[in-house]
Design a protein around this motif. Structure first.
Motif, PDB file in Angstrom:
ATOM      1  N   ALA A  60      -5.305  25.687   9.806  1.00  0.00           N
ATOM      2  CA  ALA A  60      -5.981  24.704  10.646  1.00  0.00           C
ATOM      3  C   ALA A  60      -5.289  24.575  12.008  1.00  0.00           C
ATOM      4  O   ALA A  60      -4.063  24.663  12.098  1.00  0.00           O
ATOM      5  N   PRO A  61      -6.078  24.386  13.067  1.00  0.00           N
ATOM      6  CA  PRO A  61      -7.545  24.301  13.040  1.00  0.00           C
ATOM      7  C   PRO A  61      -8.266  25.628  13.257  1.00  0.00           C
ATOM      8  O   PRO A  61      -9.420  25.747  12.885  1.00  0.00           O
ATOM      9  N   ASP A  62      -7.601  26.637  13.848  1.00  0.00           N
ATOM     10  CA  ASP A  62      -8.381  27.799  14.300  1.00  0.00           C
ATOM     11  C   ASP A  62      -7.600  29.114  14.315  1.00  0.00           C
ATOM     12  O   ASP A  62      -7.887  29.999  15.119  1.00  0.00           O
ATOM     13  N   THR A  63      -6.623  29.251  13.433  1.00  0.00           N
ATOM     14  CA  THR A  63      -5.818  30.476  13.401  1.00  0.00           C
ATOM     15  C   THR A  63      -6.108  31.263  12.126  1.00  0.00           C
ATOM     16  O   THR A  63      -6.149  30.685  11.034  1.00  0.00           O
ATOM     17  N   VAL A  64      -6.306  32.559  12.265  1.00  0.00           N
ATOM     18  CA  VAL A  64      -6.596  33.432  11.118  1.00  0.00           C
ATOM     19  C   VAL A  64      -5.675  34.638  11.169  1.00  0.00           C
ATOM     20  O   VAL A  64      -5.399  35.181  12.244  1.00  0.00           O
ATOM     21  N   LYS A  65      -5.172  35.054  10.019  1.00  0.00           N
ATOM     22  CA  LYS A  65      -4.356  36.258   9.933  1.00  0.00           C
ATOM     23  C   LYS A  65      -4.857  37.136   8.790  1.00  0.00           C
ATOM     24  O   LYS A  65      -5.537  36.669   7.877  1.00  0.00           O
ATOM     25  N   VAL A  66      -4.509  38.417   8.859  1.00  0.00           N
ATOM     26  CA  VAL A  66      -4.802  39.345   7.776  1.00  0.00           C
ATOM     27  C   VAL A  66      -3.502  39.631   7.054  1.00  0.00           C
ATOM     28  O   VAL A  66      -2.420  39.642   7.654  1.00  0.00           O
ATOM     29  N   GLY A  67      -3.593  39.835   5.748  1.00  0.00           N
ATOM     30  CA  GLY A  67      -2.373  40.086   4.984  1.00  0.00           C
ATOM     31  C   GLY A  67      -2.632  40.941   3.759  1.00  0.00           C
ATOM     32  O   GLY A  67      -3.779  41.230   3.391  1.00  0.00           O
ATOM     33  N   VAL A  68      -1.527  41.313   3.114  1.00  0.00           N
ATOM     34  CA  VAL A  68      -1.545  42.156   1.920  1.00  0.00           C
ATOM     35  C   VAL A  68      -0.563  41.570   0.913  1.00  0.00           C
ATOM     36  O   VAL A  68       0.517  41.097   1.286  1.00  0.00           O
ATOM     37  N   THR A  69      -0.940  41.589  -0.345  1.00  0.00           N
ATOM     38  CA  THR A  69      -0.009  41.186  -1.394  1.00  0.00           C
ATOM     39  C   THR A  69      -0.433  41.840  -2.701  1.00  0.00           C
ATOM     40  O   THR A  69      -1.548  42.354  -2.825  1.00  0.00           O
ATOM     41  N   ARG A  70       0.472  41.845  -3.666  1.00  0.00           N
ATOM     42  CA  ARG A  70       0.106  42.339  -4.991  1.00  0.00           C
ATOM     43  C   ARG A  70      -0.963  41.422  -5.587  1.00  0.00           C
ATOM     44  O   ARG A  70      -0.949  40.216  -5.375  1.00  0.00           O
ATOM     45  N   GLU A  71      -1.890  42.009  -6.319  1.00  0.00           N
ATOM     46  CA  GLU A  71      -3.063  41.272  -6.785  1.00  0.00           C
ATOM     47  C   GLU A  71      -2.681  40.006  -7.541  1.00  0.00           C
ATOM     48  O   GLU A  71      -3.246  38.932  -7.303  1.00  0.00           O
ATOM     49  N   TRP A  72      -1.720  40.085  -8.437  1.00  0.00           N
ATOM     50  CA  TRP A  72      -1.366  38.936  -9.265  1.00  0.00           C
ATOM     51  C   TRP A  72      -0.648  37.837  -8.471  1.00  0.00           C
ATOM     52  O   TRP A  72      -0.538  36.707  -8.936  1.00  0.00           O
ATOM     53  N   ARG A  73      -0.214  38.144  -7.223  1.00  0.00           N
ATOM     54  CA  ARG A  73       0.506  37.154  -6.422  1.00  0.00           C
ATOM     55  C   ARG A  73      -0.363  36.505  -5.352  1.00  0.00           C
ATOM     56  O   ARG A  73       0.148  35.768  -4.505  1.00  0.00           O
ATOM     57  N   LEU A  74      -1.662  36.722  -5.364  1.00  0.00           N
ATOM     58  CA  LEU A  74      -2.481  36.291  -4.235  1.00  0.00           C
ATOM     59  C   LEU A  74      -2.324  34.792  -3.945  1.00  0.00           C
ATOM     60  O   LEU A  74      -1.960  34.407  -2.826  1.00  0.00           O
ATOM     61  N   GLU A  75      -2.611  33.919  -4.904  1.00  0.00           N
ATOM     62  CA  GLU A  75      -2.516  32.480  -4.615  1.00  0.00           C
ATOM     63  C   GLU A  75      -1.084  32.075  -4.307  1.00  0.00           C
ATOM     64  O   GLU A  75      -0.843  31.229  -3.432  1.00  0.00           O
ATOM     65  N   THR A  76      -0.130  32.672  -5.006  1.00  0.00           N
ATOM     66  CA  THR A  76       1.273  32.360  -4.728  1.00  0.00           C
ATOM     67  C   THR A  76       1.616  32.681  -3.283  1.00  0.00           C
ATOM     68  O   THR A  76       2.231  31.874  -2.572  1.00  0.00           O
ATOM     69  N   ARG A  77       1.203  33.854  -2.821  1.00  0.00           N
ATOM     70  CA  ARG A  77       1.516  34.261  -1.447  1.00  0.00           C
ATOM     71  C   ARG A  77       0.839  33.347  -0.429  1.00  0.00           C
ATOM     72  O   ARG A  77       1.439  32.972   0.575  1.00  0.00           O
TER      73      ARG A  77
END
Length: 254
Positions: A100-117
Protein backbone atom coordinates in the motif's frame (compact mmCIF):
# COMPACT_ATOMS: atom_id res chain seq x y z
CA UNK A 1 22.88 -7.57 26.45
CA UNK A 2 22.83 -7.18 22.68
CA UNK A 3 20.16 -7.55 20.02
CA UNK A 4 21.60 -10.23 17.76
CA UNK A 5 18.78 -11.19 15.40
CA UNK A 6 15.13 -11.00 14.46
CA UNK A 7 12.41 -13.05 12.82
CA UNK A 8 9.81 -11.26 10.67
CA UNK A 9 6.12 -12.07 10.93
CA UNK A 10 5.07 -15.39 9.38
CA UNK A 11 1.81 -17.31 8.98
CA UNK A 12 0.53 -18.16 12.46
CA UNK A 13 3.79 -17.06 14.04
CA UNK A 14 4.52 -13.70 15.66
CA UNK A 15 7.68 -11.81 14.84
CA UNK A 16 10.48 -11.94 17.39
CA UNK A 17 13.73 -10.35 18.48
CA UNK A 18 16.72 -12.30 19.74
CA UNK A 19 18.77 -11.01 22.68
CA UNK A 20 22.14 -12.34 23.80
CA UNK A 21 23.79 -12.01 27.19
CA UNK A 22 27.10 -13.74 28.00
CA UNK A 23 26.42 -16.31 25.28
CA UNK A 24 22.88 -17.10 26.40
CA UNK A 25 20.00 -16.40 23.99
CA UNK A 26 16.52 -15.08 24.74
CA UNK A 27 13.67 -14.69 22.27
CA UNK A 28 11.28 -11.75 22.65
CA UNK A 29 7.96 -12.58 20.99
CA UNK A 30 6.45 -9.41 19.51
CA UNK A 31 2.76 -10.17 19.82
CA UNK A 32 0.36 -7.20 19.94
CA UNK A 33 0.13 -5.70 23.40
CA UNK A 34 3.66 -6.67 24.42
CA UNK A 35 5.45 -3.94 26.36
CA UNK A 36 9.11 -3.42 25.50
CA UNK A 37 11.42 -1.42 27.76
CA UNK A 38 14.97 -1.45 26.42
CA UNK A 39 17.35 1.47 26.11
CA UNK A 40 19.72 1.19 23.16
CA UNK A 41 23.47 1.62 23.47
CA UNK A 42 26.35 1.43 21.03
CA UNK A 43 26.01 -0.67 17.90
CA UNK A 44 28.55 -3.17 16.65
CA UNK A 45 28.68 -6.51 14.84
CA UNK A 46 26.04 -8.92 16.16
CA UNK A 47 28.48 -11.83 15.96
CA UNK A 48 27.24 -15.32 15.24
CA UNK A 49 25.30 -18.18 16.81
CA UNK A 50 26.95 -21.57 17.06
CA UNK A 51 25.36 -24.66 18.61
CA UNK A 52 22.70 -22.58 20.32
CA UNK A 53 25.18 -20.13 21.85
CA UNK A 54 26.00 -16.57 20.88
CA UNK A 55 29.59 -15.76 19.99
CA UNK A 56 30.19 -12.02 20.34
CA UNK A 57 32.24 -9.91 17.94
CA UNK A 58 33.97 -6.63 18.80
CA UNK A 59 34.12 -5.29 15.23
CA UNK A 60 32.40 -1.94 14.77
CA UNK A 61 30.65 -2.81 11.47
CA UNK A 62 26.92 -3.33 12.05
CA UNK A 63 24.73 -5.22 11.90
CA UNK A 64 27.46 -7.65 10.80
CA UNK A 65 31.12 -7.27 9.96
CA UNK A 66 32.62 -8.83 6.83
CA UNK A 67 33.57 -12.00 8.71
CA UNK A 68 29.98 -12.55 9.86
CA UNK A 69 28.09 -11.40 6.78
CA UNK A 70 26.49 -14.17 4.76
CA UNK A 71 25.31 -13.57 1.20
CA UNK A 72 22.52 -15.62 -0.32
CA UNK A 73 23.85 -16.01 -3.83
CA UNK A 74 20.45 -17.10 -5.21
CA UNK A 75 19.12 -13.58 -4.60
CA UNK A 76 21.37 -12.37 -7.44
CA UNK A 77 20.25 -15.05 -9.89
CA UNK A 78 18.48 -14.04 -13.10
CA UNK A 79 18.39 -17.54 -14.61
CA UNK A 80 22.07 -18.35 -14.99
CA UNK A 81 23.06 -20.30 -11.88
CA UNK A 82 25.91 -18.67 -9.94
CA UNK A 83 26.71 -21.82 -7.96
CA UNK A 84 29.13 -24.57 -8.95
CA UNK A 85 26.12 -26.88 -9.19
CA UNK A 86 22.46 -25.88 -9.42
CA UNK A 87 20.44 -27.16 -6.47
CA UNK A 88 17.04 -25.41 -6.78
CA UNK A 89 15.24 -28.37 -8.32
CA UNK A 90 11.95 -28.14 -6.39
CA UNK A 91 8.85 -26.30 -7.61
CA UNK A 92 9.09 -22.50 -7.48
CA UNK A 93 6.45 -19.79 -7.72
CA UNK A 94 6.62 -16.49 -9.58
CA UNK A 95 4.44 -13.88 -7.86
CA UNK A 96 3.50 -10.22 -7.72
CA UNK A 97 3.33 -8.52 -4.32
CA UNK A 98 1.56 -5.24 -3.66
CA UNK A 99 2.43 -2.76 -0.91
CA UNK A 100 0.00 0.00 0.00
CA UNK A 101 -0.81 2.32 -1.51
CA UNK A 102 0.68 1.84 -4.98
CA UNK A 103 3.90 -0.21 -5.07
CA UNK A 104 4.18 -3.59 -6.81
CA UNK A 105 7.13 -5.96 -7.09
CA UNK A 106 7.79 -9.29 -8.78
CA UNK A 107 9.36 -12.13 -6.86
CA UNK A 108 10.26 -15.80 -6.73
CA UNK A 109 10.08 -18.31 -3.91
CA UNK A 110 9.78 -22.04 -3.35
CA UNK A 111 6.17 -23.12 -3.79
CA UNK A 112 5.64 -24.26 -0.20
CA UNK A 113 7.01 -20.93 1.14
CA UNK A 114 4.75 -18.57 -0.80
CA UNK A 115 2.63 -17.15 2.06
CA UNK A 116 5.60 -17.23 4.42
CA UNK A 117 7.69 -15.19 1.99
CA UNK A 118 4.90 -12.69 1.39
CA UNK A 119 4.43 -12.13 5.11
CA UNK A 120 8.17 -11.84 5.67
CA UNK A 121 8.14 -8.98 3.19
CA UNK A 122 4.98 -7.39 4.61
CA UNK A 123 2.94 -7.53 1.39
CA UNK A 124 -0.68 -6.33 1.54
CA UNK A 125 -1.86 -8.23 -1.54
CA UNK A 126 -0.27 -10.79 -3.82
CA UNK A 127 -0.87 -12.83 -6.96
CA UNK A 128 0.53 -16.29 -7.60
CA UNK A 129 1.33 -16.04 -11.32
CA UNK A 130 2.98 -19.35 -12.21
CA UNK A 131 4.46 -22.48 -10.74
CA UNK A 132 7.50 -23.90 -12.54
CA UNK A 133 9.71 -26.89 -12.00
CA UNK A 134 12.83 -25.18 -10.62
CA UNK A 135 14.33 -21.93 -9.45
CA UNK A 136 16.33 -21.26 -12.62
CA UNK A 137 13.22 -21.11 -14.78
CA UNK A 138 11.44 -18.98 -12.18
CA UNK A 139 14.29 -16.46 -12.13
CA UNK A 140 14.25 -16.22 -15.91
CA UNK A 141 10.52 -15.46 -15.85
CA UNK A 142 10.99 -12.94 -13.03
CA UNK A 143 13.68 -11.11 -15.01
CA UNK A 144 11.47 -11.08 -18.13
CA UNK A 145 8.51 -9.63 -16.19
CA UNK A 146 10.71 -6.98 -14.61
CA UNK A 147 12.06 -5.95 -18.01
CA UNK A 148 8.82 -6.13 -20.03
CA UNK A 149 6.44 -4.63 -17.47
CA UNK A 150 8.79 -2.31 -15.62
CA UNK A 151 8.01 -3.99 -12.30
CA UNK A 152 10.90 -3.93 -9.79
CA UNK A 153 12.07 -7.03 -7.93
CA UNK A 154 12.51 -5.30 -4.58
CA UNK A 155 10.90 -2.64 -2.39
CA UNK A 156 12.78 -0.66 0.23
CA UNK A 157 11.57 -0.61 3.83
CA UNK A 158 10.99 3.20 3.92
CA UNK A 159 8.53 2.78 1.04
CA UNK A 160 6.68 0.10 3.00
CA UNK A 161 6.62 2.23 6.16
CA UNK A 162 5.16 5.20 4.26
CA UNK A 163 2.09 3.13 3.34
CA UNK A 164 1.48 1.15 6.53
CA UNK A 165 -1.61 3.21 7.39
CA UNK A 166 -3.12 2.89 3.90
CA UNK A 167 -4.75 0.20 1.78
CA UNK A 168 -3.71 -0.98 -1.64
CA UNK A 169 -5.07 1.15 -4.48
CA UNK A 170 -7.48 -1.13 -6.38
CA UNK A 171 -6.84 0.55 -9.72
CA UNK A 172 -3.06 0.20 -9.37
CA UNK A 173 -3.43 -3.46 -8.45
CA UNK A 174 -5.79 -4.17 -11.37
CA UNK A 175 -3.37 -2.51 -13.77
CA UNK A 176 -0.49 -4.59 -12.39
CA UNK A 177 -2.45 -7.81 -12.97
CA UNK A 178 -3.50 -6.87 -16.49
CA UNK A 179 -2.04 -9.31 -18.96
CA UNK A 180 -1.59 -12.04 -16.37
CA UNK A 181 -3.87 -14.95 -15.48
CA UNK A 182 -3.07 -15.54 -11.79
CA UNK A 183 -3.43 -18.96 -10.23
CA UNK A 184 -4.52 -17.27 -7.01
CA UNK A 185 -4.88 -13.76 -5.60
CA UNK A 186 -4.24 -13.26 -1.89
CA UNK A 187 -5.06 -10.53 0.60
CA UNK A 188 -2.89 -10.54 3.70
CA UNK A 189 -3.87 -9.29 7.15
CA UNK A 190 -1.46 -8.60 10.01
CA UNK A 191 -3.99 -8.11 12.78
CA UNK A 192 -3.70 -4.36 13.26
CA UNK A 193 -4.58 -1.09 11.55
CA UNK A 194 -3.16 2.41 11.82
CA UNK A 195 -5.03 5.72 11.52
CA UNK A 196 -1.98 7.70 10.41
CA UNK A 197 1.51 7.17 9.06
CA UNK A 198 3.88 5.93 11.78
CA UNK A 199 7.07 7.83 12.55
CA UNK A 200 10.23 5.96 11.44
CA UNK A 201 12.50 5.50 14.46
CA UNK A 202 15.04 3.15 16.02
CA UNK A 203 13.87 2.29 19.52
CA UNK A 204 12.85 -0.65 21.68
CA UNK A 205 10.57 1.04 24.20
CA UNK A 206 6.80 1.04 23.79
CA UNK A 207 3.79 -1.20 23.32
CA UNK A 208 3.67 -3.42 20.26
CA UNK A 209 0.74 -2.53 17.99
CA UNK A 210 1.70 -5.16 15.45
CA UNK A 211 4.41 -6.29 13.06
CA UNK A 212 4.16 -6.27 9.27
CA UNK A 213 7.12 -7.99 7.65
CA UNK A 214 10.13 -6.79 9.57
CA UNK A 215 8.54 -3.47 10.58
CA UNK A 216 7.39 -3.36 14.20
CA UNK A 217 4.89 -0.65 15.13
CA UNK A 218 5.41 0.55 18.70
CA UNK A 219 3.13 2.98 20.51
CA UNK A 220 4.72 5.36 22.97
CA UNK A 221 3.25 8.49 24.54
CA UNK A 222 0.45 8.73 21.98
CA UNK A 223 2.67 8.28 18.91
CA UNK A 224 3.11 5.15 16.81
CA UNK A 225 6.67 4.50 15.66
CA UNK A 226 7.77 2.19 12.85
CA UNK A 227 10.90 0.26 13.74
CA UNK A 228 12.81 -1.76 11.16
CA UNK A 229 13.82 -4.77 13.27
CA UNK A 230 17.04 -5.11 11.31
CA UNK A 231 18.06 -1.65 12.57
CA UNK A 232 18.02 -2.98 16.15
CA UNK A 233 20.43 -5.82 15.41
CA UNK A 234 23.87 -5.11 16.85
CA UNK A 235 22.72 -2.56 19.42
CA UNK A 236 23.63 -3.06 23.05
CA UNK A 237 20.49 -3.03 25.19
CA UNK A 238 19.72 -2.21 28.81
CA UNK A 239 16.52 -3.49 30.41
CA UNK A 240 15.08 -0.05 31.10
CA UNK A 241 12.76 2.28 29.25
CA UNK A 242 14.51 4.71 26.94
CA UNK A 243 14.26 8.34 28.02
CA UNK A 244 15.47 9.70 24.69
CA UNK A 245 13.41 12.55 23.19
CA UNK A 246 11.63 11.42 20.03
CA UNK A 247 9.76 13.05 17.20
CA UNK A 248 6.02 12.82 17.88
CA UNK A 249 3.24 12.50 15.34
CA UNK A 250 0.77 15.35 14.94
CA UNK A 251 -1.94 13.10 16.37
CA UNK A 252 -0.16 13.00 19.73
CA UNK A 253 -1.11 16.66 20.28
CA UNK A 254 -4.77 16.44 19.26
Amino acid sequence: MQFVGYRPSRPGDDAALRLASDGDLTRLILEPGTDLAYALGERRCAGTITEGRHVACANADAPYCRAHTSTWICAKCTGECLKDEMDCHEAHVVYLAGFAPDTVKVGVTREWRLETRLREQGADVAAHLRTVENGRIAREIEADIAAEHGIPDRVRVPTKVAGLHETMDDAVWRDALAGFDPVEVLELDYGFALDSQPVPEVLATGTVRGVQGRVCCLERAGTTYAVDLRDLVGHEARAEASGRDLQASLGAFS
